[in-house]
Design an enzyme around this catalytic site. Structure first.
Site: not given
Length: 348
Positions: A53, A236, A238, A241, A243-246
């Site tokens: 990372y 993961s 989400l 990301g 599933l945040t809807g962004k």
């Protein structure tokens, strides 16, 4: 914040684990430090990182930087004993990590010592094999995966040598517990069988992807978790990301992972996920929930989950994600989620 047992180790961890893979590219040291401060203040005692990372983007220029950030924070805050710290040794395929070669006993020892230096500590609580030497179905490989053609003898040798090496490092006091990542049920059982037969350290966890859009762990891995006390560290949760809807309706928010890396979120950002994400976001709205918190709340509700690994690039995202620990997942919500899942069982 609920506290869970890390397998049979006696180590206790928060059900929210702070993920760190954006620190060093999308997040500065100051921002990473603020995230760690806030997480600890709100009941999180579990951090997860890896030698390779940060990602987004990933490469030789940034290799190890995230561990360096954590080491700076641990040194400045004097909180090492308060944190359950997890890291990972990379498998093959990255040319800047031990020339991209397969994981070996020597490579594990070198990687651990280098991680300890970057983290400014003399032990890691949970040390994980990031991915195996043999091929596997994770990282969107399920659509083309086949184990046929694997070297059956070498696969067993790799597992034996890896476990024996990790066991030596546990006995040396450099790590407290061991885990796997991006692993299969067969692979996990081989580690468990050798641990029992040879009196080696026992794997405590498997860190695999798990979210509303990707639920492989519901099946054979759930049975493994139940019978063997090997909990899931869900990465993961989400779906990078989604599933945040962004990203709905083709949006590409500035500073988002997809925008920064010009990538498809590891194969997740494609047309098949769109109706499923839309359905889950509308379901959250129906129940008066934030979409991210509903998605995280679902993961936390699963009996095989030890912790959900959250990641954030902003403090607003971090606060939203940590607050998901307080979301009550009622039978009505879970029933509605089951109906959506039946319609979209494998959208990514």
């Amino acid at each position: 914040m609920k506290i869970k047992s890390l397998g049979r180790t006696g180590i206790r961890v928060s059900q929210i684990c702070l993920g760190t893979m954006t620190w060093g590219t999308q997040n500065t040291l100051e921002e990473a430090s603020a995230q760690m401060d806030y997480a600890v203040e709100n009941g999180v005692n579990f951090f997860d990182t890896a030698e390779m990372y940060p990602v987004t983007p990933i490469g030789p220029e940034t290799y190890g930087r995230t561990e360096e950030f954590i080491g700076e924070w641990l040194s400045a805050r004097k909180k090492r004993d308060d944190i359950v710290l997890a890291s990972k040794v990379a498998g093959p395929g990255r040319p800047w990590v031990r020339n991209g070669g397969p994981l070996t006993p020597e490579g594990i020892r070198t990687a651990l010592d280098d991680s300890l230096k970057r983290l400014k500590t003399d032990y890691i609580d949970l040390y994980q094999v990031h991915w195996p030497n043999r091929n596997h179905f994770h990282f969107r490989n399920s659509w083309s995966y086949s184990p046929f053609g694997q070297d059956r003898f070498q696969a067993r040798i790799d597992i034996a040598e890896t476990l024996d090496t990790l066991d030596d490092l546990v006995k040396a006091g450099k790590i407290r517990a061991i885990g796997l990542s991006n692993e299969t049920c067969w692979g996990a059982m081989k580690y468990l069988e050798r641990a029992e037969a040879k009196d080696r350290a026992r794997i405590a966890t498997v860190q695999n992807e798990y979210n509303l859009l990707y639920r492989h762990h519901d099946l054979d891995m759930a049975e493994l978790a139940y019978h063997e006390d090997v909990g899931l560290l869900a990465f993961s949760p989400l779906a990078a990301g989604l599933l945040t809807g962004k990203y709905r309706n083709g949006k590409l928010p500035e500073g988002s992972r997809a925008a920064v890396s010009s990538a498809d979120l590891g194969g997740r950002l494609q047309e098949h996920q769109e109706p499923a994400v839309d359905a889950y976001c509308k379901l959250a709205e129906t129940h008066g929930l934030d979409p991210a918190q509903m998605a995280l709340g679902f993961v936390l509700s699963r009996p095989f989950v030890t912790a959900a690994i959250i990641g954030a690039t902003t403090m607003e995202q971090l606060k939203t994600n940590i607050a998901a620990a307080d979301v009550a997942m009622t039978d009505d919500i879970l029933g509605d989620i089951a109906r959506v899942h039946r319609t979209f069982p494998a959208p990514i």
